[in-house]
Scaffold this motif. Sequence first.
Motif, short mmCIF file in Angstrom:
data_model
loop_
_atom_site.label_atom_id
_atom_site.label_comp_id
_atom_site.label_asym_id
_atom_site.label_seq_id
_atom_site.Cartn_x
_atom_site.Cartn_y
_atom_site.Cartn_z
N GLU A 119 0.82 -1.21 0.00
CA GLU A 119 0.00 0.00 0.00
C GLU A 119 0.85 1.26 0.00
O GLU A 119 0.34 2.36 -0.21
CB GLU A 119 -0.90 0.02 1.23
CG GLU A 119 -1.93 -1.10 1.27
CD GLU A 119 -2.99 -0.92 0.20
OE1 GLU A 119 -3.57 0.18 0.11
OE2 GLU A 119 -3.23 -1.88 -0.57
N LEU A 120 2.14 1.13 0.26
CA LEU A 120 3.01 2.28 0.50
C LEU A 120 3.93 2.57 -0.67
O LEU A 120 4.63 1.69 -1.16
CB LEU A 120 3.88 2.03 1.74
CG LEU A 120 3.18 2.10 3.09
CD1 LEU A 120 4.05 1.46 4.14
CD2 LEU A 120 2.89 3.53 3.45
N GLY A 316 6.88 1.28 -8.93
CA GLY A 316 5.79 1.53 -9.88
C GLY A 316 5.62 0.43 -10.91
O GLY A 316 4.85 0.60 -11.86
N ALA A 317 6.31 -0.70 -10.71
CA ALA A 317 6.27 -1.77 -11.70
C ALA A 317 5.08 -2.71 -11.51
O ALA A 317 4.80 -3.54 -12.38
CB ALA A 317 7.56 -2.58 -11.64
N VAL A 318 4.38 -2.61 -10.40
CA VAL A 318 3.27 -3.53 -10.13
C VAL A 318 2.00 -2.96 -10.76
O VAL A 318 1.61 -1.82 -10.47
CB VAL A 318 3.08 -3.72 -8.62
CG1 VAL A 318 1.98 -4.74 -8.35
CG2 VAL A 318 4.38 -4.17 -7.97
N ALA A 322 -3.02 -5.88 -10.00
CA ALA A 322 -2.32 -6.74 -9.05
C ALA A 322 -2.35 -6.12 -7.65
O ALA A 322 -2.49 -6.83 -6.65
CB ALA A 322 -0.89 -6.97 -9.51
N LEU A 323 -2.21 -4.80 -7.58
CA LEU A 323 -2.27 -4.13 -6.27
C LEU A 323 -3.65 -4.26 -5.64
O LEU A 323 -3.77 -4.46 -4.43
CB LEU A 323 -1.89 -2.66 -6.43
CG LEU A 323 -0.43 -2.36 -6.79
CD1 LEU A 323 -0.24 -0.87 -7.03
CD2 LEU A 323 0.50 -2.84 -5.67
N GLU A 324 -4.68 -4.14 -6.46
CA GLU A 324 -6.04 -4.30 -5.94
C GLU A 324 -6.27 -5.72 -5.43
O GLU A 324 -6.89 -5.93 -4.38
CB GLU A 324 -7.06 -3.96 -7.02
CG GLU A 324 -7.11 -2.47 -7.38
CD GLU A 324 -8.14 -2.18 -8.45
OE1 GLU A 324 -8.89 -3.12 -8.83
OE2 GLU A 324 -8.20 -1.04 -8.92
N ALA A 325 -5.77 -6.70 -6.18
CA ALA A 325 -5.92 -8.09 -5.75
C ALA A 325 -5.16 -8.33 -4.44
O ALA A 325 -5.66 -9.01 -3.53
CB ALA A 325 -5.41 -9.03 -6.84
N ALA A 326 -3.95 -7.78 -4.35
CA ALA A 326 -3.15 -7.94 -3.13
C ALA A 326 -3.84 -7.29 -1.94
O ALA A 326 -3.81 -7.81 -0.82
CB ALA A 326 -1.76 -7.35 -3.33
N ALA A 327 -4.47 -6.13 -2.17
CA ALA A 327 -5.19 -5.45 -1.09
C ALA A 327 -6.37 -6.29 -0.60
O ALA A 327 -6.64 -6.37 0.60
CB ALA A 327 -5.67 -4.07 -1.55
N ALA A 328 -7.07 -6.93 -1.54
CA ALA A 328 -8.20 -7.78 -1.15
C ALA A 328 -7.71 -8.99 -0.36
O ALA A 328 -8.31 -9.35 0.67
CB ALA A 328 -8.95 -8.23 -2.40
#
Length: 380
Positions: A119-120, A316-318, A322-328
Amino acid sequence: MALLGQRPRRHTGEHGDKHTGEHGDGERTPARPAGPNPPRRGVPDPLPGLALAAGGTALAWAVHRLLPGVPMLTAAVVLGVAAAHLPGTGRFASGAGRPGLSMAGKRLMRAGVVLLGLELSLGDVLGLGWATVGMVLTVVASTFFGTLWLGRRLGLRGDQPLLVATGYSICGASAIGAVGQARGSDERDTAASVALVTLCGTLAIVVLPLLHHPLGLDGAQFGRWVGAGVHDVGQVVAAARTAGETALGEAVLVKLMRVLLLAPLVAAVTVSAVRGVRSGRGGRASGDGEPGGRRPPLVPLFVAGFLAAVAVRTTGAVPADALEAAAAVREFVLAAALVGLGSAVHLPTLARTGVRLAVLGACSWVVVAGVSYAGVLLTS
């Protein structure tokens, strides 16, 4: 100590059948002849407790879907506490389900903290400006040391002052779990601290929006105040959302900057624990909280993973998907961990220190809200 979840082996020979009862023997070395010390009874099965944690997580998700104002993690803690006290599940949670629930509270919490790093982005945090950075550092330091000092003066048991100070100053239950892991804190201390911080954070969702206009804050100022003064990320989002998108964006950025301070705090707690072991004062420095355990690394593995996740996000490579999936995934993992921690809360025991714990929580809440409000006004 035998690892939870290890498959028990069957031994053959003279004593083979004797040591493979319904629980298995859990030994990692060949069976020894019977002697003065009886063999271990076996490794508890974590699956029943993990199943209960998964069920509680699904129910917490459903509650959040039906009542969006209730963060999923808050619902998870409440459901865990309820599971420990309801007639149908209380005996299970303290008996057959305890190994799996403890595993969820420890290992899944570590995984959730690692995922929190995604998230950071350091660029976003530094984009807030040095004045805001200084404000956040002041809020965290004053809340942490003030709460720690008051908790000790109130005579709270064990690591409760440290854990409550961590939860209020950094990021609620996630920070308490991380520091509790590094410190090897008693599960009951961790659970009581999580319950207190979750309660106050939940109240903040209702109270802070009511103070938005009476305190004369615009949207951006209100967002920074919420981000600096509310404990859990989900609670920050729920409170700041009431003032619009600008407030929500400011709140999340300020909150994530507080989260960034989790790694140095855990490292400092670990160093302190190591020094205590060396001097013979601290016996809880091992990763499993066992006296006399081997010396832990100065930076626990899950904290190193957290920092690595921050570095990955900063590149910034993700992709956004993928970030949304990781957050879920992070929300579900942390929710399962909080069901496990909540199930360790014993309300009769908590009631015996409830007044002192409530006083500490109220005073810490006043400190973090007051210092952050002053900081927002000074940096606007």
